[in-house]
Design a protein around this motif. Structure first.
Motif, mmCIF file in Angstrom:
data_model
loop_
_atom_site.group_PDB
_atom_site.id
_atom_site.type_symbol
_atom_site.label_atom_id
_atom_site.label_comp_id
_atom_site.label_asym_id
_atom_site.label_seq_id
_atom_site.Cartn_x
_atom_site.Cartn_y
_atom_site.Cartn_z
ATOM 1 N N LEU A 135 2.508 6.227 3.398
ATOM 2 C CA LEU A 135 3.385 6.426 4.556
ATOM 3 C C LEU A 135 2.663 7.182 5.656
ATOM 4 O O LEU A 135 2.797 6.845 6.839
ATOM 5 N N VAL A 136 1.896 8.206 5.292
ATOM 6 C CA VAL A 136 1.151 8.970 6.303
ATOM 7 C C VAL A 136 0.251 8.030 7.103
ATOM 8 O O VAL A 136 0.265 8.039 8.339
ATOM 9 N N LEU A 137 -0.526 7.225 6.397
ATOM 10 C CA LEU A 137 -1.459 6.321 7.088
ATOM 11 C C LEU A 137 -0.736 5.254 7.910
ATOM 12 O O LEU A 137 -1.160 4.938 9.023
ATOM 13 N N LEU A 138 0.342 4.711 7.365
ATOM 14 C CA LEU A 138 1.102 3.708 8.104
ATOM 15 C C LEU A 138 1.623 4.260 9.422
ATOM 16 O O LEU A 138 1.605 3.584 10.447
ATOM 17 N N VAL A 139 2.046 5.504 9.417
ATOM 18 C CA VAL A 139 2.613 6.123 10.620
ATOM 19 C C VAL A 139 1.520 6.662 11.538
ATOM 20 O O VAL A 139 1.634 6.583 12.757
ATOM 21 N N ARG A 198 0.838 -1.213 0.000
ATOM 22 C CA ARG A 198 0.000 0.000 0.000
ATOM 23 C C ARG A 198 0.865 1.252 0.000
ATOM 24 O O ARG A 198 0.547 2.229 -0.661
ATOM 25 N N VAL A 199 1.931 1.215 0.768
ATOM 26 C CA VAL A 199 2.851 2.366 0.792
ATOM 27 C C VAL A 199 3.437 2.576 -0.595
ATOM 28 O O VAL A 199 3.502 3.690 -1.094
ATOM 29 N N ARG A 200 3.862 1.499 -1.227
ATOM 30 C CA ARG A 200 4.437 1.590 -2.574
ATOM 31 C C ARG A 200 3.420 2.178 -3.548
ATOM 32 O O ARG A 200 3.752 3.012 -4.384
ATOM 33 N N GLN A 201 2.175 1.749 -3.436
ATOM 34 C CA GLN A 201 1.129 2.197 -4.353
ATOM 35 C C GLN A 201 0.786 3.675 -4.151
ATOM 36 O O GLN A 201 0.628 4.411 -5.110
ATOM 37 N N TYR A 202 0.690 4.106 -2.914
ATOM 38 C CA TYR A 202 0.243 5.467 -2.617
ATOM 39 C C TYR A 202 1.336 6.342 -2.028
ATOM 40 O O TYR A 202 1.048 7.415 -1.511
ATOM 41 N N GLU A 203 2.548 5.904 -2.048
ATOM 42 C CA GLU A 203 3.747 6.486 -1.449
ATOM 43 C C GLU A 203 3.479 7.516 -0.352
ATOM 44 O O GLU A 203 3.534 7.186 0.815
ATOM 45 N N ARG A 225 11.746 12.535 0.291
ATOM 46 C CA ARG A 225 10.371 12.141 -0.042
ATOM 47 C C ARG A 225 9.716 11.382 1.100
ATOM 48 O O ARG A 225 8.490 11.317 1.185
ATOM 49 N N ALA A 226 10.519 10.788 1.973
ATOM 50 C CA ALA A 226 9.974 9.968 3.060
ATOM 51 C C ALA A 226 9.684 10.772 4.324
ATOM 52 O O ALA A 226 8.692 10.517 5.012
ATOM 53 N N LEU A 227 10.534 11.728 4.647
ATOM 54 C CA LEU A 227 10.370 12.441 5.919
ATOM 55 C C LEU A 227 9.087 13.274 6.020
ATOM 56 O O LEU A 227 8.440 13.255 7.075
ATOM 57 N N PRO A 228 8.666 14.013 4.981
ATOM 58 C CA PRO A 228 7.415 14.785 5.141
ATOM 59 C C PRO A 228 6.190 13.922 5.468
ATOM 60 O O PRO A 228 5.461 14.248 6.414
ATOM 61 N N PRO A 229 5.941 12.812 4.755
ATOM 62 C CA PRO A 229 4.764 12.020 5.154
ATOM 63 C C PRO A 229 4.929 11.349 6.515
ATOM 64 O O PRO A 229 3.951 11.197 7.250
ATOM 65 N N ILE A 230 6.151 10.966 6.867
ATOM 66 C CA ILE A 230 6.376 10.390 8.197
ATOM 67 C C ILE A 230 6.090 11.439 9.266
ATOM 68 O O ILE A 230 5.422 11.158 10.262
ATOM 69 N N ALA A 231 6.560 12.656 9.048
ATOM 70 C CA ALA A 231 6.312 13.741 10.014
ATOM 71 C C ALA A 231 4.817 14.029 10.133
ATOM 72 O O ALA A 231 4.296 14.185 11.252
ATOM 73 N N LEU A 232 4.120 14.097 9.012
ATOM 74 C CA LEU A 232 2.673 14.337 9.058
ATOM 75 C C LEU A 232 1.978 13.197 9.798
ATOM 76 O O LEU A 232 1.086 13.432 10.624
ATOM 77 N N GLY A 233 2.381 11.967 9.537
ATOM 78 C CA GLY A 233 1.800 10.819 10.243
ATOM 79 C C GLY A 233 2.037 10.887 11.737
ATOM 80 O O GLY A 233 1.146 10.584 12.536
ATOM 81 N N VAL A 234 3.232 11.291 12.147
ATOM 82 C CA VAL A 234 3.547 11.420 13.572
ATOM 83 C C VAL A 234 2.671 12.497 14.212
ATOM 84 O O VAL A 234 2.138 12.304 15.312
#
Length: 163
Positions: free
Chosen positions: A106-110, A97-102, A135-144
């Motif tokens: 990632l936001v949802l996973l976190v 899912r992360v690969r599909q919606y990058e 590309r990874a840190l912004p969605p991880i930060a938003l998820g957190v």
């Protein structure tokens, strides 16, 4: 004795305890926010400190986890199996899912505050899927931040009032 009492026994203040708990894998800010509040911090401060602490390991995980895992595989059979388990976990159904919606994957996973999700898992998945740091840190930060909002609301009892 709980984890907050262990840290307290070391002479640490509530803010530092909350910060350190938020950096731990698995529990992350899902435990840090309620622990900080139970130690006397206001919810907003526990959340803010937890977000910062939870995000701190993310760039290091993304940058170095593959090198560390390769090294760990050479140490023992138990380590090799543990790394294989992590790789399966980081490239399994959640990773598809992360690969599909990058970004949103990632936001949802976190953001979903359940076991097996969070900044550590999101960072691991991003590294295993070769998603670059910028590309990874912004969605991880938003998820957190979203996870912190959910946990803070639950800790403050707002979610219980709405149900």
């Amino acid at each position: 004795m709980n984890i907050a009492e262990i840290f307290s026994g070391l002479g640490m203040d509530e803010t530092l305890i909350t910060f350190l708990i938020s950096m731990l894998p698995v529990v992350e800010l899902r435990l840090a926010i309620p622990a900080g509040v139970s130690l006397g911090l206001p919810v907003w401060r526990a959340a803010l400190v937890s977000v910062v602490g939870n995000l701190l390991p993310a760039p290091f995980i993304i940058a170095f986890i593959r090198v560390f895992m390769d090294w760990l595989k050479t140490r023992s059979e138990h380590a090799r199996r543990f790394v294989a388990w992590l790789e399966r976990r980081g490239t399994g159904p959640k990773a598809d899912r992360v690969r599909q919606y990058e970004f949103w994957g990632l936001v949802l996973l976190v953001a979903i505050p359940l076991p097996g999700t969070g900044a550590w898992t999101g960072s691991l998945v991003a590294a295993l899927l070769d998603i670059r740091m910028k590309r990874a840190l912004p969605p991880i930060a938003l998820g957190v931040v979203l996870a912190a909002a959910i946990v803070s609301l639950a800790t403050a009892g707002v979610i219980e009032l709405l149900i």
